[in-house]
Design a protein around this motif. Sequence first.
Motif, PDB file in Angstrom:
ATOM      1  N   ARG A   2      -2.672  10.244  -3.922  1.00 25.49           N
ATOM      2  CA  ARG A   2      -3.617   9.142  -3.927  1.00 25.49           C
ATOM      3  C   ARG A   2      -4.160   8.880  -2.527  1.00 25.49           C
ATOM      4  N   GLU A   3      -5.364   8.380  -2.482  1.00 24.53           N
ATOM      5  CA  GLU A   3      -5.996   8.079  -1.202  1.00 24.53           C
ATOM      6  C   GLU A   3      -5.695   6.638  -0.827  1.00 24.53           C
ATOM      7  N   ILE A   4      -5.268   6.437   0.394  1.00 23.33           N
ATOM      8  CA  ILE A   4      -4.990   5.096   0.906  1.00 23.33           C
ATOM      9  C   ILE A   4      -5.836   4.887   2.145  1.00 23.33           C
ATOM     10  N   LYS A   5      -6.573   3.809   2.148  1.00 24.36           N
ATOM     11  CA  LYS A   5      -7.373   3.453   3.317  1.00 24.36           C
ATOM     12  C   LYS A   5      -7.037   2.021   3.675  1.00 24.36           C
ATOM     13  N   LEU A   6      -6.583   1.814   4.901  1.00 23.16           N
ATOM     14  CA  LEU A   6      -6.262   0.476   5.365  1.00 23.16           C
ATOM     15  C   LEU A   6      -7.379  -0.042   6.261  1.00 23.16           C
ATOM     16  N   ALA A   7      -7.772  -1.293   6.030  1.00 19.76           N
ATOM     17  CA  ALA A   7      -8.705  -1.951   6.932  1.00 19.76           C
ATOM     18  C   ALA A   7      -7.994  -2.151   8.271  1.00 19.76           C
ATOM     19  N   TYR A  44       1.615 -13.597   4.001  1.00 20.93           N
ATOM     20  CA  TYR A  44       2.020 -13.335   2.628  1.00 20.93           C
ATOM     21  C   TYR A  44       0.871 -12.811   1.770  1.00 20.93           C
ATOM     22  N   THR A  45      -0.355 -13.223   2.073  1.00 22.00           N
ATOM     23  CA  THR A  45      -1.510 -12.704   1.334  1.00 22.00           C
ATOM     24  C   THR A  45      -1.693 -11.210   1.593  1.00 22.00           C
ATOM     25  N   VAL A  46      -1.655 -10.824   2.861  1.00 19.66           N
ATOM     26  CA  VAL A  46      -1.823  -9.408   3.209  1.00 19.66           C
ATOM     27  C   VAL A  46      -0.630  -8.597   2.688  1.00 19.66           C
ATOM     28  N   LEU A  47       0.558  -9.139   2.819  1.00 15.44           N
ATOM     29  CA  LEU A  47       1.751  -8.468   2.303  1.00 15.44           C
ATOM     30  C   LEU A  47       1.635  -8.238   0.797  1.00 15.44           C
ATOM     31  N   ARG A  48       1.220  -9.259   0.060  1.00 13.71           N
ATOM     32  CA  ARG A  48       1.081  -9.142  -1.392  1.00 13.71           C
ATOM     33  C   ARG A  48       0.067  -8.048  -1.756  1.00 13.71           C
ATOM     34  N   LYS A  49      -1.060  -8.033  -1.056  1.00 14.48           N
ATOM     35  CA  LYS A  49      -2.086  -7.025  -1.350  1.00 14.48           C
ATOM     36  C   LYS A  49      -1.570  -5.610  -1.096  1.00 14.48           C
ATOM     37  N   LEU A  50      -0.855  -5.420   0.019  1.00 16.83           N
ATOM     38  CA  LEU A  50      -0.350  -4.081   0.336  1.00 16.83           C
ATOM     39  C   LEU A  50       0.811  -3.682  -0.575  1.00 16.83           C
ATOM     40  N   CYS A  51       1.540  -4.658  -1.080  1.00 17.70           N
ATOM     41  CA  CYS A  51       2.582  -4.357  -2.072  1.00 17.70           C
ATOM     42  C   CYS A  51       1.938  -3.948  -3.390  1.00 17.70           C
ATOM     43  N   GLN A  52       0.860  -4.629  -3.785  1.00 19.23           N
ATOM     44  CA  GLN A  52       0.154  -4.273  -5.017  1.00 19.23           C
ATOM     45  C   GLN A  52      -0.416  -2.863  -4.942  1.00 19.23           C
ATOM     46  N   ARG A  53      -0.831  -2.460  -3.748  1.00 23.06           N
ATOM     47  CA  ARG A  53      -1.384  -1.115  -3.549  1.00 23.06           C
ATOM     48  C   ARG A  53      -0.294  -0.081  -3.296  1.00 23.06           C
ATOM     49  N   LYS A  54       0.960  -0.505  -3.351  1.00 23.71           N
ATOM     50  CA  LYS A  54       2.134   0.359  -3.186  1.00 23.71           C
ATOM     51  C   LYS A  54       2.203   1.037  -1.816  1.00 23.71           C
ATOM     52  N   VAL A  55       1.753   0.297  -0.798  1.00 30.72           N
ATOM     53  CA  VAL A  55       1.879   0.742   0.584  1.00 30.72           C
ATOM     54  C   VAL A  55       3.181   0.185   1.152  1.00 30.72           C
ATOM     55  N   LEU A  56       3.483  -1.061   0.766  1.00 25.97           N
ATOM     56  CA  LEU A  56       4.694  -1.752   1.214  1.00 25.97           C
ATOM     57  C   LEU A  56       5.461  -2.251  -0.005  1.00 25.97           C
ATOM     58  N   GLN A  57       6.698  -2.665   0.251  1.00 27.31           N
ATOM     59  CA  GLN A  57       7.450  -3.349  -0.794  1.00 27.31           C
ATOM     60  C   GLN A  57       8.200  -4.515  -0.174  1.00 27.31           C
ATOM     61  N   ASN A  58       8.334  -5.570  -0.941  1.00 26.93           N
ATOM     62  CA  ASN A  58       9.065  -6.767  -0.525  1.00 26.93           C
ATOM     63  C   ASN A  58      10.123  -7.006  -1.586  1.00 26.93           C
ATOM     64  N   GLU A  59      11.303  -6.483  -1.326  1.00 25.36           N
ATOM     65  CA  GLU A  59      12.387  -6.558  -2.292  1.00 25.36           C
ATOM     66  C   GLU A  59      13.508  -7.408  -1.717  1.00 25.36           C
ATOM     67  N   ASN A  60      13.892  -8.445  -2.451  1.00 21.58           N
ATOM     68  CA  ASN A  60      14.933  -9.374  -1.992  1.00 21.58           C
ATOM     69  C   ASN A  60      14.592  -9.932  -0.606  1.00 21.58           C
ATOM     70  N   ALA A  61      13.318 -10.252  -0.402  1.00 19.76           N
ATOM     71  CA  ALA A  61      12.821 -10.843   0.843  1.00 19.76           C
ATOM     72  C   ALA A  61      12.997  -9.926   2.057  1.00 19.76           C
ATOM     73  N   VAL A  62      13.055  -8.613   1.806  1.00 26.89           N
ATOM     74  CA  VAL A  62      13.105  -7.627   2.886  1.00 26.89           C
ATOM     75  C   VAL A  62      11.930  -6.672   2.693  1.00 26.89           C
ATOM     76  N   VAL A  63      11.129  -6.535   3.744  1.00 22.72           N
ATOM     77  CA  VAL A  63       9.915  -5.736   3.676  1.00 22.72           C
ATOM     78  C   VAL A  63      10.164  -4.354   4.262  1.00 22.72           C
ATOM     79  N   THR A  64       9.753  -3.339   3.504  1.00 23.33           N
ATOM     80  CA  THR A  64       9.819  -1.949   3.968  1.00 23.33           C
ATOM     81  C   THR A  64       8.522  -1.247   3.564  1.00 23.33           C
ATOM     82  N   ALA A  65       8.285  -0.115   4.180  1.00 25.61           N
ATOM     83  CA  ALA A  65       7.087   0.672   3.875  1.00 25.61           C
ATOM     84  C   ALA A  65       7.400   1.696   2.796  1.00 25.61           C
TER      85      ALA A  65
END
Length: 124
Positions: A2-7, A44-65
């Motif tokens: 998949r193609e990922i483009k970050l602003a 949290y807005t940017v984090l949520r968007k990048l999690c939805q795009r499967k670039v990041l994950q926020n699991e148990n309040a810990v963020v990883t790529a």
Amino acid sequence: MREIKLAEVELQFAELIWKSEPIPSGELVKLCEKELNWKKSTTYTVLRKLCQRKVLQNENAVVTALVKRDEYFAMQSEQFVKDTFQGSLPGFLSAFMSRHKLNEKQISEIEEMIEAYRKEKRDV
């Protein structure tokens, strides 16, 4: 793949995470406030968007790529060569070397990469 483009702002955010992961989301909020001058809601807005795009994950309040830094930039490089040089790596290298002369160390490194690739291909 998949193609990922970050602003630009998303890339700055991702860079903070790549340097700090795994990072608790509370610490990420503080880091973004310090480094990017962001409010908690922006983080949290940017984090949520990048999690939805499967670039990041926020699991148990810990963020990883989910997409690592090297992987992201490899994708961007591949897309650039595809878009600009019709996918021709030799075409890209020719254009690059016409304006930037390689030193001996760079030439050796490229030769080593090619040889490692050949060896890997033979072993498959």
